[in-house]
Design a protein around this motif. Structure first.
Motif, PDB file in Angstrom:
ATOM      1  N   GLY A  59       0.664  -1.296  -0.142  1.00 23.31           N
ATOM      2  CA  GLY A  59       0.418   0.101  -0.116  1.00 23.31           C
ATOM      3  C   GLY A  59       0.592   1.005   0.229  1.00 23.31           C
ATOM      4  O   GLY A  59       2.030   0.809  -0.144  1.00 23.31           O
ATOM      5  N   HIS A  60       0.041   2.466   0.006  1.00 25.02           N
ATOM      6  CA  HIS A  60       0.981   3.344   0.060  1.00 25.02           C
ATOM      7  C   HIS A  60       0.661   3.934   1.532  1.00 25.02           C
ATOM      8  O   HIS A  60       1.303   5.072   2.209  1.00 25.02           O
ATOM      9  CB  HIS A  60      -0.011   4.800  -0.865  1.00 25.02           C
ATOM     10  CG  HIS A  60       0.044   4.454  -1.846  1.00 25.02           C
ATOM     11  ND1 HIS A  60       1.139   5.087  -2.946  1.00 25.02           N
ATOM     12  CD2 HIS A  60      -1.270   4.297  -3.438  1.00 25.02           C
ATOM     13  CE1 HIS A  60       0.741   4.885  -4.472  1.00 25.02           C
ATOM     14  NE2 HIS A  60      -1.414   3.732  -4.783  1.00 25.02           N
ATOM     15  N   ASP A  61       0.397   3.047   2.813  1.00 27.17           N
ATOM     16  CA  ASP A  61       0.761   3.456   4.033  1.00 27.17           C
ATOM     17  C   ASP A  61       2.136   3.906   4.553  1.00 27.17           C
ATOM     18  O   ASP A  61       3.127   3.170   3.634  1.00 27.17           O
ATOM     19  CB  ASP A  61      -0.581   2.346   5.127  1.00 27.17           C
ATOM     20  CG  ASP A  61      -0.389   1.197   4.190  1.00 27.17           C
ATOM     21  OD1 ASP A  61       1.046   1.413   3.857  1.00 27.17           O
ATOM     22  OD2 ASP A  61      -0.758   0.620   5.069  1.00 27.17           O
ATOM     23  N   ASP A  62       1.761   4.052   5.908  1.00 27.96           N
ATOM     24  CA  ASP A  62       3.605   3.845   6.326  1.00 27.96           C
ATOM     25  C   ASP A  62       3.764   2.107   6.096  1.00 27.96           C
ATOM     26  O   ASP A  62       5.657   2.381   6.189  1.00 27.96           O
ATOM     27  CB  ASP A  62       3.618   4.177   8.031  1.00 27.96           C
ATOM     28  CG  ASP A  62       3.468   5.593   8.116  1.00 27.96           C
ATOM     29  OD1 ASP A  62       3.424   6.250   6.702  1.00 27.96           O
ATOM     30  OD2 ASP A  62       2.843   6.105   9.329  1.00 27.96           O
ATOM     31  N   ASP A  85      -3.889   1.150  -4.160  1.00 30.77           N
ATOM     32  CA  ASP A  85      -4.418   1.629  -2.779  1.00 30.77           C
ATOM     33  C   ASP A  85      -5.124   0.475  -2.054  1.00 30.77           C
ATOM     34  O   ASP A  85      -6.550   0.341  -1.574  1.00 30.77           O
ATOM     35  CB  ASP A  85      -5.118   2.502  -3.766  1.00 30.77           C
ATOM     36  CG  ASP A  85      -4.548   4.304  -4.086  1.00 30.77           C
ATOM     37  OD1 ASP A  85      -3.445   4.422  -3.777  1.00 30.77           O
ATOM     38  OD2 ASP A  85      -5.643   3.896  -4.890  1.00 30.77           O
ATOM     39  N   VAL A  87      -4.851  -1.503   2.723  1.00 24.87           N
ATOM     40  CA  VAL A  87      -3.567  -1.809   3.220  1.00 24.87           C
ATOM     41  C   VAL A  87      -2.492  -2.647   3.082  1.00 24.87           C
ATOM     42  O   VAL A  87      -2.745  -3.402   3.016  1.00 24.87           O
ATOM     43  CB  VAL A  87      -4.544  -1.963   4.672  1.00 24.87           C
ATOM     44  CG1 VAL A  87      -3.721  -1.676   5.846  1.00 24.87           C
ATOM     45  CG2 VAL A  87      -6.026  -0.317   4.554  1.00 24.87           C
ATOM     46  N   THR A  88      -1.910  -2.144   3.498  1.00 29.41           N
ATOM     47  CA  THR A  88      -0.301  -3.088   3.397  1.00 29.41           C
ATOM     48  C   THR A  88      -0.195  -4.213   4.568  1.00 29.41           C
ATOM     49  O   THR A  88      -0.603  -4.370   5.918  1.00 29.41           O
ATOM     50  CB  THR A  88       1.642  -2.199   4.212  1.00 29.41           C
ATOM     51  OG1 THR A  88       1.770  -1.469   2.840  1.00 29.41           O
ATOM     52  CG2 THR A  88       2.192  -3.607   3.805  1.00 29.41           C
TER      53      THR A  88
END
Length: 329
Positions: A59-62, A85, A87-88
């Motif tokens: 994902g694009h998350d942390d 797009d 959640v990792t």
């Protein structure tokens, strides 16, 4: 970064999950490391000097940014479409007092349409896959289809790395059939004793490995923890002695073994393809190397190097495979 001896210099391709390992210790400690079995293999190959591309889903998350930076720092290129797009995914590894890990997962796995398109462009020299990516739908079916397509231009390695936390006992027969298909299409297969025991409960592990060696792959390697490993091929088997090490944890050790084995076989020209008949040439060379009852030196060296890579990974926290200079080979 230079290509491997015996290959065209085109990138090796790894297909599969990248996630964050959240590791909890017996004393209540908690830490996070980038992981995922295929991603760890890609990382290991990158550190060993191979051009390598990973087709995955982050994902694009942390957590996704953590994974991307971790891979890029070791020369791993992400296939187009791998950042989506979403959640990792995560895997929580609970360590016992010996450093052995028990996993629980929060994961979604599928290849994007962009990744599927990218797999058809710029054929790789070698393809590796395994673990969750070959067991969890809908991505598992996409991976198997990709292997059938890519096999004409690349050699293939596979590690089932079965995750019982994601599979019910009722799924065993379905997973056994899926593993059989993947074994048949592969040139080299690495599995653990635990993998074979879950897939074929009550069956002698050596019997299972010998059957696999008759069903497609030129080389089967079964890792046996502190007892080392055992290699099987059509005409025999050979033990690989363990490398003594003070174990910190076992996270990523099997993946480091896989990366070390692939690396040495690429260098020896026993894996690796590319345009035209090069994959067939390497495949024939690997078959010829396993046509007798004794493994030749090149294969023996590859197995020793793989065992050393695994041991070095066990000596430090998380999935942290060694670089070329650390192997000392």
């Amino acid at each position: 970064m230079s290509g491997s001896k015996g290959s065209t210099g085109l990138p090796a391709l790894v297909i599969g999950e990248a996630l964050v390992d959240v590791i909890t210790g017996p004393n209540g400690s908690r830490r996070s490391h980038p992981g995922g079995s295929p991603a760890n293999v890609a990382l290991g190959l990158g550190r060993l000097g191979h051009p390598v591309r990973l087709a995955t889903r982050v994902g694009h998350d942390d957590f996704g940014r953590l994974i991307r930076q971790h891979l890029e720092d070791s020369g791993v290129e992400l296939s187009p479409g791998s950042v989506v797009d979403t959640v990792t995914s995560t895997a929580t590894a609970a360590l016992d007092a010996t450093g052995a890990a028990r996993y629980t997962f929060d994961i979604t796995w599928a290849l994007s349409a962009t990744d599927e398109e990218a797999l058809r462009d710029g054929p790789p020299t070698h393809v590796h896959t395994g673990s969750i990516a070959t067991a969890l739908s809908p991505g598992a079916e996409q991976v198997l289809d990709a292997l059938h397509t890519l096999r004409t231009s690349a050699t293939i390695s596979y590690d089932p790395n079965v995750r019982p936390a994601l599979l019910r006992s009722a799924d065993r027969e379905r997973e056994r059939e899926r593993v059989k298909q993947l074994v048949t299409v592969s040139d080299v297969v690495k599995a653990s004793e635990e993998d074979l025991a879950w897939l074929h409960p009550g069956e002698d592990i050596d019997k299972t490995a010998a059957r696999w060696a008759r069903n497609g792959p030129a080389l089967i390697v079964v890792t046996r923890g502190e007892d080392g490993a055992r290699a099987w091929w059509r005409n025999g088997c050979q033990d690989i002695a363990p490398v003594p090490v003070r174990v910190v944890d076992t996270v990523g050790a099997g993946d480091a073994f896989m990366a070390g084995l692939i690396s040495r076989l690429l260098h020896a020209g026993l894996l690796g393809g590319g345009p035209g008949a090069e994959a067939a040439t390497a495949r024939r060379a690997l078959r010829a190397a396993t046509a007798t009852d004794r493994l030749p030196a090149a294969l023996g060296d590859a197995l020793v190097s793989a065992a050393r890579a695994a041991a070095l990974t066990c000596a430090r926290e998380g999935a942290d495979p060694p670089a070329t200079e650390e192997l000392g080979m």
